[in-house]
Motif scaffolding. Structure first.
Motif, short mmCIF file in Angstrom:
data_model
loop_
_atom_site.label_atom_id
_atom_site.label_comp_id
_atom_site.label_asym_id
_atom_site.label_seq_id
_atom_site.Cartn_x
_atom_site.Cartn_y
_atom_site.Cartn_z
N GLN A 112 15.97 -15.86 14.61
CA GLN A 112 14.99 -15.71 13.55
C GLN A 112 14.64 -17.05 12.93
O GLN A 112 15.38 -18.03 13.06
CB GLN A 112 15.52 -14.75 12.48
CG GLN A 112 15.70 -13.33 12.98
CD GLN A 112 16.13 -12.38 11.87
OE1 GLN A 112 16.83 -12.77 10.95
NE2 GLN A 112 15.70 -11.14 11.97
N THR A 113 13.52 -17.08 12.23
CA THR A 113 13.10 -18.33 11.59
C THR A 113 14.03 -18.69 10.44
O THR A 113 14.63 -17.83 9.80
CB THR A 113 11.65 -18.24 11.08
OG1 THR A 113 11.58 -17.26 10.04
CG2 THR A 113 10.69 -17.88 12.20
N GLN A 114 14.12 -20.00 10.18
CA GLN A 114 14.96 -20.52 9.10
C GLN A 114 14.21 -21.63 8.35
O GLN A 114 14.74 -22.69 8.06
CB GLN A 114 16.28 -21.07 9.67
CG GLN A 114 17.10 -20.03 10.41
CD GLN A 114 18.35 -20.62 11.03
OE1 GLN A 114 19.19 -21.20 10.34
NE2 GLN A 114 18.47 -20.50 12.35
N MET A 141 6.96 -16.51 10.95
CA MET A 141 7.74 -16.56 9.71
C MET A 141 8.36 -15.19 9.49
O MET A 141 7.65 -14.19 9.49
CB MET A 141 6.84 -16.96 8.54
CG MET A 141 7.59 -17.30 7.25
SD MET A 141 8.25 -15.87 6.33
CE MET A 141 6.73 -15.04 5.84
N GLU A 142 9.69 -15.14 9.30
CA GLU A 142 10.40 -13.87 9.15
C GLU A 142 11.30 -13.90 7.91
O GLU A 142 12.40 -13.36 7.93
CB GLU A 142 11.24 -13.62 10.41
CG GLU A 142 10.42 -13.58 11.68
CD GLU A 142 11.25 -13.79 12.95
OE1 GLU A 142 11.10 -12.98 13.88
OE2 GLU A 142 12.03 -14.77 12.99
N GLU A 143 10.84 -14.53 6.83
CA GLU A 143 11.68 -14.77 5.66
C GLU A 143 11.00 -14.31 4.37
O GLU A 143 9.86 -13.84 4.39
CB GLU A 143 12.02 -16.26 5.59
CG GLU A 143 12.70 -16.78 6.84
CD GLU A 143 12.78 -18.29 6.89
OE1 GLU A 143 13.35 -18.90 5.95
OE2 GLU A 143 12.27 -18.89 7.86
N ASP A 144 11.70 -14.47 3.27
CA ASP A 144 11.18 -14.13 1.95
C ASP A 144 10.16 -15.19 1.54
O ASP A 144 10.51 -16.34 1.26
CB ASP A 144 12.34 -14.09 0.95
CG ASP A 144 11.90 -13.75 -0.47
OD1 ASP A 144 10.68 -13.65 -0.71
OD2 ASP A 144 12.78 -13.58 -1.33
N CYS A 149 7.98 -20.31 -1.06
CA CYS A 149 7.01 -20.90 -1.99
C CYS A 149 7.70 -21.64 -3.13
O CYS A 149 7.21 -22.67 -3.60
CB CYS A 149 6.09 -19.81 -2.53
SG CYS A 149 4.91 -19.18 -1.32
N HIS A 150 8.84 -21.13 -3.57
CA HIS A 150 9.59 -21.81 -4.63
C HIS A 150 10.02 -23.20 -4.17
O HIS A 150 9.82 -24.20 -4.88
CB HIS A 150 10.80 -20.98 -5.02
CG HIS A 150 11.65 -21.62 -6.08
ND1 HIS A 150 11.28 -21.65 -7.41
CD2 HIS A 150 12.85 -22.27 -6.01
CE1 HIS A 150 12.21 -22.29 -8.11
NE2 HIS A 150 13.17 -22.67 -7.29
N HIS A 151 10.58 -23.28 -2.98
CA HIS A 151 11.00 -24.59 -2.47
C HIS A 151 9.80 -25.49 -2.19
O HIS A 151 9.88 -26.71 -2.42
CB HIS A 151 11.83 -24.40 -1.19
CG HIS A 151 13.27 -24.13 -1.45
ND1 HIS A 151 14.11 -23.56 -0.52
CD2 HIS A 151 14.04 -24.35 -2.55
CE1 HIS A 151 15.33 -23.44 -1.02
NE2 HIS A 151 15.30 -23.90 -2.26
N GLU A 170 -0.74 -15.90 14.32
CA GLU A 170 -0.01 -14.78 13.71
C GLU A 170 -0.31 -14.74 12.21
O GLU A 170 -0.06 -15.71 11.50
CB GLU A 170 1.48 -14.96 13.98
CG GLU A 170 2.29 -13.67 13.89
CD GLU A 170 2.54 -13.25 12.46
OE1 GLU A 170 2.34 -12.06 12.14
OE2 GLU A 170 2.91 -14.12 11.65
N PRO A 171 -0.86 -13.62 11.70
CA PRO A 171 -1.40 -13.62 10.33
C PRO A 171 -0.35 -13.75 9.23
O PRO A 171 -0.62 -14.38 8.20
CB PRO A 171 -2.14 -12.29 10.24
CG PRO A 171 -1.57 -11.43 11.32
CD PRO A 171 -1.17 -12.37 12.41
N VAL A 172 0.83 -13.19 9.40
CA VAL A 172 1.87 -13.31 8.37
C VAL A 172 2.29 -14.77 8.24
O VAL A 172 2.42 -15.31 7.13
CB VAL A 172 3.08 -12.41 8.69
CG1 VAL A 172 4.23 -12.68 7.72
CG2 VAL A 172 2.67 -10.94 8.63
N ALA A 173 2.50 -15.41 9.38
CA ALA A 173 2.86 -16.83 9.36
C ALA A 173 1.74 -17.67 8.76
O ALA A 173 2.00 -18.60 7.98
CB ALA A 173 3.18 -17.31 10.77
#
Length: 238
Positions: A112-114, A141-144, A149-151, A170-173
């Motif tokens: 998974q992505t990190q 992208m497979e994360e919160d 965005c905070h980082h 890929e639209p989510v990414a």
């Protein structure tokens, strides 16, 4: 500024879309120059789907060093993730041969992505010593997204722009990468397998910006492609 202002269009993009992207990059603050070599973090997704692009990047990376040699050079740190929670960072290296040696020793593995770990690492590195720019190359992208965005916002406060190079559509990414770029003060740059030359030119342009700021980018743009020349022209008008 609208999200489109942070998007590097593909070769089929309209003139207005290209102009919007160039306005965004022109507004990117100059790196803080201290007489030191530029520092560029080169981060990549090394999960299983990325092997062809990883191989391509091995050939492209030398251009970044060549483009910045007259500016006092560039130090690059390779950061990648793959497999089950494996995320590694190389030492900072100052030549293409050493970076190539490290890149060719990596085999892409499923996982998974990190991206959050990469952004967190960029924060730690820049708090230790200024990082002038971060380049990330990936396709999903497979994360919160809120944590990402905070980082990204924290990097923006430190003056560390993140340039998100997105392979595929890929639209989510895409939504996540655009927001990371916007909050950090960087830019979102889609590409595909047919735009290797464009990717090489733009990575070199980001490296020049990291090493010498807008003035260096203006010099570099002479004799280059139309997109980079127009980017440099708009920066020079500010």
């Amino acid at each position: 500024m609208a999200d489109d202002d942070k998007t590097l269009p593909t070769t089929s993009a309209s003139r207005s879309e290209v102009d919007a992207f160039l306005r965004k990059v022109a507004a990117t603050p100059n790196p803080n120059r201290t007489g030191r070599r530029g520092r560029l973090m080169f981060a990549m997704d090394a999960t299983a789907s990325r092997q062809p692009t990883w191989d391509q990047a091995c050939h492209i990376q030398a251009e970044m060093f060549q483009a910045t040699s007259a500016l006092g050079g560039l130090d690059v740190q390779l950061v990648f993730y793959r497999g089950f929670r494996q995320c590694q960072a190389s030492p900072w290296v100052g030549n293409a041969n050493e970076l190539l040696r490290r890149m060719t020793s990596v085999t892409c593995l499923g996982g998974q992505t990190q991206i959050d770990r990469i952004l967190g690492h960029a924060l730690k590195e820049s708090r230790r010593e200024k990082v002038n720019a971060v380049v990330f190359v990936g396709d999903c992208m497979e994360e919160d997204i809120d944590q990402l965005c905070h980082h990204a916002g924290e990097l923006g406060l430190l003056g560390v722009p993140v340039f998100m190079f997105h392979e595929g559509g890929e639209p989510v990414a895409r939504r996540a990468f655009e927001q990371i770029a916007r909050l950090s003060g960087g830019a979102y740059c889609p590409f595909d397998a047919s735009s290797a030359q464009q990717l090489k030119d733009l990575l070199s342009a980001v490296a020049v910006f990291a090493a010498g700021g807008r003035a260096a980018l203006a010099d570099y743009s002479r004799g280059k492609g139309e997109g980079i020349r127009r980017l440099s022209h708009q920066i020079g008008d500010r």
